[in-house]
Design a protein around this motif. Structure first.
Motif, PDB file in Angstrom:
ATOM      1  N   GLY A   8       0.822  -1.202   0.000  1.00 32.00           N
ATOM      2  CA  GLY A   8       0.000   0.000   0.000  1.00 32.00           C
ATOM      3  C   GLY A   8       0.859   1.256   0.000  1.00 32.00           C
ATOM      4  O   GLY A   8       2.068   1.203   0.252  1.00 32.00           O
ATOM      5  N   THR A   9       0.247   2.378  -0.280  1.00 33.73           N
ATOM      6  CA  THR A   9       0.974   3.648  -0.299  1.00 33.73           C
ATOM      7  C   THR A   9       0.159   4.727   0.388  1.00 33.73           C
ATOM      8  O   THR A   9      -1.054   4.611   0.552  1.00 33.73           O
ATOM      9  CB  THR A   9       1.263   4.112  -1.744  1.00 33.73           C
ATOM     10  OG1 THR A   9       0.043   4.512  -2.361  1.00 33.73           O
ATOM     11  CG2 THR A   9       1.946   3.034  -2.553  1.00 33.73           C
ATOM     12  N   LEU A  10       0.850   5.786   0.799  1.00 36.25           N
ATOM     13  CA  LEU A  10       0.177   6.964   1.331  1.00 36.25           C
ATOM     14  C   LEU A  10      -0.476   7.764   0.207  1.00 36.25           C
ATOM     15  O   LEU A  10      -1.358   8.581   0.440  1.00 36.25           O
ATOM     16  CB  LEU A  10       1.174   7.873   2.065  1.00 36.25           C
ATOM     17  CG  LEU A  10       1.772   7.344   3.361  1.00 36.25           C
ATOM     18  CD1 LEU A  10       2.802   8.329   3.902  1.00 36.25           C
ATOM     19  CD2 LEU A  10       0.669   7.135   4.399  1.00 36.25           C
ATOM     20  N   GLY A  11      -0.033   7.518  -1.004  1.00 35.66           N
ATOM     21  CA  GLY A  11      -0.511   8.267  -2.154  1.00 35.66           C
ATOM     22  C   GLY A  11       0.615   8.437  -3.159  1.00 35.66           C
ATOM     23  O   GLY A  11       1.635   7.739  -3.101  1.00 35.66           O
ATOM     24  N   GLY A  12       0.429   9.350  -4.087  1.00 32.05           N
ATOM     25  CA  GLY A  12       1.433   9.513  -5.129  1.00 32.05           C
ATOM     26  C   GLY A  12       1.770  10.968  -5.394  1.00 32.05           C
ATOM     27  O   GLY A  12       0.970  11.867  -5.142  1.00 32.05           O
ATOM     28  N   ALA A  39       9.150   6.757   2.532  1.00 29.89           N
ATOM     29  CA  ALA A  39       8.117   7.213   3.462  1.00 29.89           C
ATOM     30  C   ALA A  39       6.736   6.700   3.069  1.00 29.89           C
ATOM     31  O   ALA A  39       5.738   7.040   3.708  1.00 29.89           O
ATOM     32  CB  ALA A  39       8.107   8.740   3.525  1.00 29.89           C
ATOM     33  N   GLY A  40       6.663   5.903   1.987  1.00 33.99           N
ATOM     34  CA  GLY A  40       5.399   5.309   1.591  1.00 33.99           C
ATOM     35  C   GLY A  40       4.677   6.024   0.471  1.00 33.99           C
ATOM     36  O   GLY A  40       3.494   5.781   0.229  1.00 33.99           O
ATOM     37  N   ILE A  41       5.383   6.907  -0.241  1.00 27.98           N
ATOM     38  CA  ILE A  41       4.772   7.674  -1.328  1.00 27.98           C
ATOM     39  C   ILE A  41       5.301   7.176  -2.666  1.00 27.98           C
ATOM     40  O   ILE A  41       6.509   7.051  -2.853  1.00 27.98           O
ATOM     41  CB  ILE A  41       5.072   9.186  -1.177  1.00 27.98           C
ATOM     42  CG1 ILE A  41       4.474   9.708   0.135  1.00 27.98           C
ATOM     43  CG2 ILE A  41       4.542   9.970  -2.371  1.00 27.98           C
ATOM     44  CD1 ILE A  41       4.876  11.123   0.469  1.00 27.98           C
ATOM     45  N   ARG A  42       4.390   6.870  -3.589  1.00 28.21           N
ATOM     46  CA  ARG A  42       4.796   6.485  -4.934  1.00 28.21           C
ATOM     47  C   ARG A  42       5.158   7.755  -5.713  1.00 28.21           C
ATOM     48  O   ARG A  42       4.399   8.728  -5.720  1.00 28.21           O
ATOM     49  CB  ARG A  42       3.682   5.737  -5.659  1.00 28.21           C
ATOM     50  CG  ARG A  42       4.155   5.073  -6.961  1.00 28.21           C
ATOM     51  CD  ARG A  42       2.983   4.520  -7.766  1.00 28.21           C
ATOM     52  NE  ARG A  42       2.089   3.701  -6.968  1.00 28.21           N
ATOM     53  CZ  ARG A  42       2.272   2.408  -6.700  1.00 28.21           C
ATOM     54  NH1 ARG A  42       3.351   1.795  -7.178  1.00 28.21           N
ATOM     55  NH2 ARG A  42       1.411   1.731  -5.977  1.00 28.21           N
ATOM     56  N   TYR A  74      -1.902   4.537 -11.733  1.00 29.24           N
ATOM     57  CA  TYR A  74      -1.322   3.956 -10.519  1.00 29.24           C
ATOM     58  C   TYR A  74      -1.868   4.601  -9.244  1.00 29.24           C
ATOM     59  O   TYR A  74      -2.024   3.925  -8.230  1.00 29.24           O
ATOM     60  CB  TYR A  74       0.204   4.135 -10.539  1.00 29.24           C
ATOM     61  CG  TYR A  74       0.888   3.402 -11.652  1.00 29.24           C
ATOM     62  CD1 TYR A  74       1.382   2.114 -11.462  1.00 29.24           C
ATOM     63  CD2 TYR A  74       1.043   3.994 -12.900  1.00 29.24           C
ATOM     64  CE1 TYR A  74       2.017   1.439 -12.494  1.00 29.24           C
ATOM     65  CE2 TYR A  74       1.679   3.332 -13.937  1.00 29.24           C
ATOM     66  CZ  TYR A  74       2.151   2.052 -13.729  1.00 29.24           C
ATOM     67  OH  TYR A  74       2.776   1.387 -14.761  1.00 29.24           O
ATOM     68  N   GLU A  75      -2.112   5.910  -9.295  1.00 28.20           N
ATOM     69  CA  GLU A  75      -2.559   6.621  -8.105  1.00 28.20           C
ATOM     70  C   GLU A  75      -3.727   7.540  -8.443  1.00 28.20           C
ATOM     71  O   GLU A  75      -3.696   8.253  -9.446  1.00 28.20           O
ATOM     72  CB  GLU A  75      -1.416   7.470  -7.521  1.00 28.20           C
ATOM     73  CG  GLU A  75      -0.261   6.657  -6.956  1.00 28.20           C
ATOM     74  CD  GLU A  75      -0.631   5.879  -5.700  1.00 28.20           C
ATOM     75  OE1 GLU A  75      -1.629   6.265  -5.044  1.00 28.20           O
ATOM     76  OE2 GLU A  75       0.065   4.897  -5.383  1.00 28.20           O
ATOM     77  N   GLU A  76      -4.735   7.506  -7.596  1.00 30.67           N
ATOM     78  CA  GLU A  76      -5.883   8.397  -7.769  1.00 30.67           C
ATOM     79  C   GLU A  76      -5.578   9.752  -7.144  1.00 30.67           C
ATOM     80  O   GLU A  76      -5.115   9.836  -6.016  1.00 30.67           O
ATOM     81  CB  GLU A  76      -7.113   7.781  -7.093  1.00 30.67           C
ATOM     82  CG  GLU A  76      -8.355   8.638  -7.173  1.00 30.67           C
ATOM     83  CD  GLU A  76      -9.512   8.041  -6.390  1.00 30.67           C
ATOM     84  OE1 GLU A  76     -10.552   8.701  -6.308  1.00 30.67           O
ATOM     85  OE2 GLU A  76      -9.343   6.933  -5.864  1.00 30.67           O
TER      86      GLU A  76
END
Length: 314
Positions: A8-12, A39-42, A74-76
């Motif tokens: 999972g990711t925090l976002g992009g 840090a979890g960001i794409r 990939y990211e909304e």
């Protein structure tokens, strides 16, 4: 693409680099993207041919639109983090109604609002008495304005190649701002240029007189052709949150340009402006001890929060 190793990711974030021949492979851009990914960001950093060749065309906006549309797979609702001259396509994208609702937020870091003001400073023609501007960027201005300069050669290939070599040997090293460091490099490279073009090459490097006058003549001759590079018109249509970040001591794009962007944003928009003394345009400043350190620490926290905020989806 830089993807988090965690599930999972925090976002992009679409990271738009500045005007640099290395593009996404610039170590500073690569390092920043890796930090965000950890840090979890794409993070998606597009290759922009215009920025990498230092010849700026309107097509860079289309390239960013293609990159953003691809990233949406990939990211909304990803955010946009622009660096330096990347602010121009970033603000254009955010101003476009087609994408307005799909952008999580925009950060401009060391960006500009008024193109002409910015390059006049780089050419030492700003008329504001600023003596500590970075002299290493004049070749880029000459490369873009060369067709409009009086007496410019029709075949610019050797000049462009020589200026590119000069840029590669001087950019990234703050000590090269000293004329005693960059002038010998320019004069050595000049020997590879046809003799008839050596003077304009050296003027383009800022080590021989007359470059400012050539720029003034080219600016007059090219009237209106570079207006597309000023993103201020249309910014009233920006709907996403915008954070304007700038270094107080920026010697490439002056801190006043943060005000140009700020003033062009919709007055009721969700916006914030952060001026820091800790980070320069091309690297990191060394902070001095004292109360200012606390201010800079708080500024860095605000920058981190803003970056995470624009990345979050939904």
């Amino acid at each position: 693409m830089y993807s988090p190793k965690t599930r999972g990711t925090l976002g992009g974030i679409l990271l738009i680099p500045g005007l640099h021949y290395l593009g996404p492979t610039d170590p500073r851009s690569d390092r920043f993207a890796r930090v965000l990914a950890s840090a979890g960001i794409r993070v998606f950093v597009p290759f922009l041919p215009d920025f990498m060749t230092q010849i700026i065309r309107p097509s860079v906006v289309g390239d960013i639109e293609v990159a953003f549309e691809k990233f949406l797979e990939y990211e909304e609702q990803p955010g946009i983090f622009s660096i330096s001259f990347g602010s121009f396509p970033a603000l254009r994208l955010a101003s476009n109604p087609k994408w307005a609702s799909q952008i999580g937020g925009v950060i401009t870091f060391g960006g500009y609002g008024d193109w002409l003001e910015t390059i006049r400073l780089a050419m030492g023609r700003a008329g504001v008495g600023k003596e500590d501007w970075d002299p290493l960027n004049t070749p880029v201005i000459f490369m873009n304005f060369l067709p409009y300069m009086p007496g410019a050669p029709k075949d610019s290939g050797s000049l462009f190649s020589a200026w590119r070599q000069y840029i590669e040997q001087t950019w990234g090293d703050p000590t090269m701002k000293d004329p005693q460091k960059h002038s010998p490099i320019a004069r050595e490279i000049a020997q590879t240029v046809p003799e008839a073009d050596r003077k304009i090459f050296l003027q383009g490097c800022g080590v021989e007189a007359g470059g400012g006058e050539l720029f003034e003549a080219a600016q007059s001759e090219s009237s209106g052709r570079f207006d597309f590079l000023t993103p201020l018109s249309g910014m009233s249509g920006i709907r996403c949150p915008v954070t304007v970040i700038h270094s107080a001591g920026d010697d490439v794009i002056p801190v006043e340009q943060a005000d140009r962007i700020w003033d062009a944003l919709p007055p009721r928009s969700r916006r914030q402006k952060i001026v820091t003394g800790l980070v320069s345009h091309t690297g990191h400043n060394i902070p001095t001890l004292g109360p200012a350190v606390v201010h800079e620490f708080l500024s860095m926290i605000r920058i981190m929060r803003a970056t995470i905020s624009i990345a979050r989806t939904g």
